[in-house]
Design a protein around this motif. Structure first.
Motif, PDB file in Angstrom:
ATOM      1  N   ARG A 496       0.828  -1.203   0.000  1.00  0.00           N
ATOM      2  CA  ARG A 496       0.000   0.000   0.000  1.00  0.00           C
ATOM      3  C   ARG A 496       0.864   1.256   0.000  1.00  0.00           C
ATOM      4  N   VAL A 497       1.964   1.222   0.745  1.00  0.00           N
ATOM      5  CA  VAL A 497       2.878   2.364   0.764  1.00  0.00           C
ATOM      6  C   VAL A 497       3.487   2.572  -0.619  1.00  0.00           C
ATOM      7  N   ILE A 498       3.942   1.499  -1.251  1.00  0.00           N
ATOM      8  CA  ILE A 498       4.542   1.594  -2.585  1.00  0.00           C
ATOM      9  C   ILE A 498       3.529   2.133  -3.588  1.00  0.00           C
ATOM     10  N   PHE A 499       2.320   1.598  -3.575  1.00  0.00           N
ATOM     11  CA  PHE A 499       1.323   2.041  -4.557  1.00  0.00           C
ATOM     12  C   PHE A 499       0.915   3.492  -4.313  1.00  0.00           C
ATOM     13  N   THR A 500       0.894   3.923  -3.059  1.00  0.00           N
ATOM     14  CA  THR A 500       0.544   5.305  -2.747  1.00  0.00           C
ATOM     15  C   THR A 500       1.520   6.283  -3.393  1.00  0.00           C
ATOM     16  N   THR A 501       2.788   5.900  -3.510  1.00  0.00           N
ATOM     17  CA  THR A 501       3.770   6.785  -4.147  1.00  0.00           C
ATOM     18  C   THR A 501       3.464   6.999  -5.626  1.00  0.00           C
ATOM     19  N   LEU A 502       2.642   6.135  -6.215  1.00  0.00           N
ATOM     20  CA  LEU A 502       2.323   6.226  -7.640  1.00  0.00           C
ATOM     21  C   LEU A 502       1.025   6.976  -7.916  1.00  0.00           C
ATOM     22  N   LEU A 503       0.284   7.334  -6.885  1.00  0.00           N
ATOM     23  CA  LEU A 503      -1.048   7.906  -7.095  1.00  0.00           C
ATOM     24  C   LEU A 503      -1.041   9.226  -7.872  1.00  0.00           C
ATOM     25  N   PRO A 504      -0.125  10.174  -7.603  1.00  0.00           N
ATOM     26  CA  PRO A 504      -0.115  11.391  -8.432  1.00  0.00           C
ATOM     27  C   PRO A 504       0.154  11.092  -9.906  1.00  0.00           C
ATOM     28  N   PHE A 505       1.045  10.131 -10.179  1.00  0.00           N
ATOM     29  CA  PHE A 505       1.310   9.710 -11.555  1.00  0.00           C
ATOM     30  C   PHE A 505       0.051   9.105 -12.167  1.00  0.00           C
TER      31      PHE A 505
END
Length: 538
Positions: A496-505
């Protein structure tokens, strides 16, 4: 003993339906007494394909439960009076609602709590929208409270829309810039000592130079402060203006992720100054700034972290950067945060107009003048380019009948208000030099210091930027395949932490590909982020 609020009656289909006991002793059912489940189905069907449903009033919970069982929507219920809600919860079985991880119940929430809850649970990049569903019989009993809740929900929607708009425009640039700066940090042998050295300066008096038109007339006062040893913090936009007037700032701040930022450092005045002066000026850069900025020889880069999820991930898992507030959306706001971090007790703002003054957008010497002069031609002279820039956004009407020399836009007014809110929370004296722009209200509202939005832990400084990027790439590749369900809740904590870093992209991809399903969007952002990292590693 408190007076009972509800009784439960059995519908024709055998469901327990709560009814409100009115002041005159009569009762009014909250749901259909014929078939409340069928009524719930009709309500949810009318909500379209919204992925986030907000119910005003719990009642018997029929509609929220139907939404959880038949859609992938997140469900939030807002109700008031904990004793009355407790009466409902003890009158029938709500376990199917309460045990669902997509369900949230707020009882007697403040407006701030409503906004915070929606902000934490609703992500526009993954959800199709928010739909509110009122339980009208319940609302009529506490109209004022629910009206406040409705206003709070609307405010949170406005905030989410604004955040999504910014992410959609800049999400890709942020991601690409950050991963390239990670590699740059290795190349520069950057160790973060530059900021530690700045903190040792014991800065008490500071001046912040923004690039508003008033800066032209304020230059003598700024030069006088410089001669007195006041620490000059300069926005990147104002750099050309200061150097044009032979004022060398002590530090420059840049937060814009766009390539246009590079032009702030390329005016002829800047070049002339660089040749005469060999001093390396500290350049404070958002980790999401364009990577070429840290290669300008006349500056020493000092990276900081904003609230971008990937920047925060770097801070917690790789290297700790100073944390400055970029929530104001403009570089002057971040300069104020820097001054606070350096311990300044007296701060003077110059060029902080937050308005266009007499058809002028920026002070003389800023990048926009040589930029437009070099691009003019017979069909589009510089005056036309300046005019087009000035009128690209609609002006707001003045709030009084008095004739004024300045004009505001929605963005500029928002920047000013956020800076005022920031200043009101700072434990130092802040004044604004007299100018011709929108008045900046610097009255103290409280003395509570801003809380840090993030506290870095468990950093691993032993690995290089390339090694960190390789591990990050593998973590993205290891994320589960996308699906159209509740993807985030299916991830473990690390995923979840890793995927959260991709949310703006993801927001940037969604804006350009509105027809993508959620599963396709998830796979697209994974593939494109891996591709960008591979280009850097390659």
């Amino acid at each position: 003993m408190s007076k009972k609020k509800y009784i439960f009656n059995e519908s024709k289909t055998g469901e327990l339906v709560p009814a409100i006991i009115l002041e005159n002793g009569n009762t009014q059912s909250l749901h259909s007494m014929i078939d409340p489940k069928n009524e719930a189905q009709r309500l949810i069907s009318a909500s379209g394909n919204s992925d986030f449903l907000i119910f005003f009033g719990l009642g018997g919970g029929f509609a929220p439960l139907y939404a959880l069982e038949n859609t992938n929507a997140q469900v939030l219920v807002i109700d008031y009076d904990k004793n009355d809600v407790n009466e409902l919860l003890t009158g029938k079985d709500y376990s199917a609602l309460l045990n669902n991880n997509r369900f949230c119940l707020l009882v007697d929430p403040s407006n701030e709590q409503i906004i915070k809850t929606i902000h934490s649970k609703f992500n526009p990049a993954l959800y199709n929208g928010i739909k509110t569903i009122p339980l009208r019989v319940r609302i009529e009993q506490d109209r004022e409270k629910f009206d406040n809740a409705i206003r709070a929900v609307q405010e949170s929607i406005d905030i989410a829309s604004g955040d999504y708009s910014v992410q959609a425009h800049f999400g890709k640039k942020w991601f690409c810039n950050i991963i390239r700066n990670i590699k740059n940090i290795d190349t520069l042998e950057y160790n973060g000592l530059e900021y530690q050295n700045l903190q040792k300066k014991q800065i008490l008096n500071a001046a912040i130079a923004a690039a508003g038109p008033s800066l032209d007339s304020q230059i003598p006062a700024l030069a006088e402060l410089k001669s007195q040893g006041v620490y000059i913090i300069c926005t990147d936009t104002a750099l050309g203006s200061l150097l044009y007037n032979n004022i060398e700032p002590d530090i420059v701040v840049s937060i814009d992720c766009q390539f246009i930022s590079y032009y702030h450092f390329l005016t002829e005045t800047n070049y002339s100054h660089y040749k005469q002066n060999k001093n390396n000026i500290p350049l404070v850069l958002d980790i999401a700034s364009p990577s070429m900025l840290c290669n300008i020889k006349q500056f020493t880069p000092v990276f900081f972290s904003s609230a971008h999820p990937l920047a925060l991930y770097l801070n917690s898992h790789w290297r700790q950067f100073p944390l400055f507030d970029t929530s104001g959306g403009n570089v002057t706001h971040t300069c104020l945060s820097l001054a606070e971090s350096l311990g300044a007790q007296n701060i003077t703002l110059f060029g902080a107009d937050f308005a266009y003054i007499r058809s002028q957008s920026y002070a003389r010497g800023t990048y926009i003048y040589p930029y437009f002069h070099k691009r003019q031609n017979r069909l589009s002279p510089a005056e036309a380019l300046f005019s087009s820039f000035l009128y690209r956004t609609e002006f707001l009407p003045h709030d009084s009948t008095k004739i004024k020399d300045y004009y505001e836009t929605a963005s500029l007014r928002s920047y000013r208000i956020k800076l005022e809110e920031k200043a009101a929370k700072m434990n130092c004296k802040i004044i604004c030099a007299k100018g011709s722009g929108a008045p900046v209200n610097l009255h103290k509202k409280n003395t509570a210091k801003d809380e840090r939005i993030f506290s870095p832990v468990n950093t691993d400084r032993t690995i290089s930027g390339i090694e960190f990027l390789s591990q990050y790439r593998d973590d993205i590749a290891a994320l589960p395949a996308g699906d159209d369900g509740d993807y985030l809740n299916k991830l473990n904590q690390k995923e979840r932490v890793i995927f959260t870093t991709l949310l703006p992209f993801a927001a940037a991809i969604k804006m350009r590909n509105a027809d993508l399903t959620k599963s396709s969007l998830i796979e697209e952002v994974k593939n494109r982020s891996i591709k960008e990292i591979d280009q850097v590693l390659g």
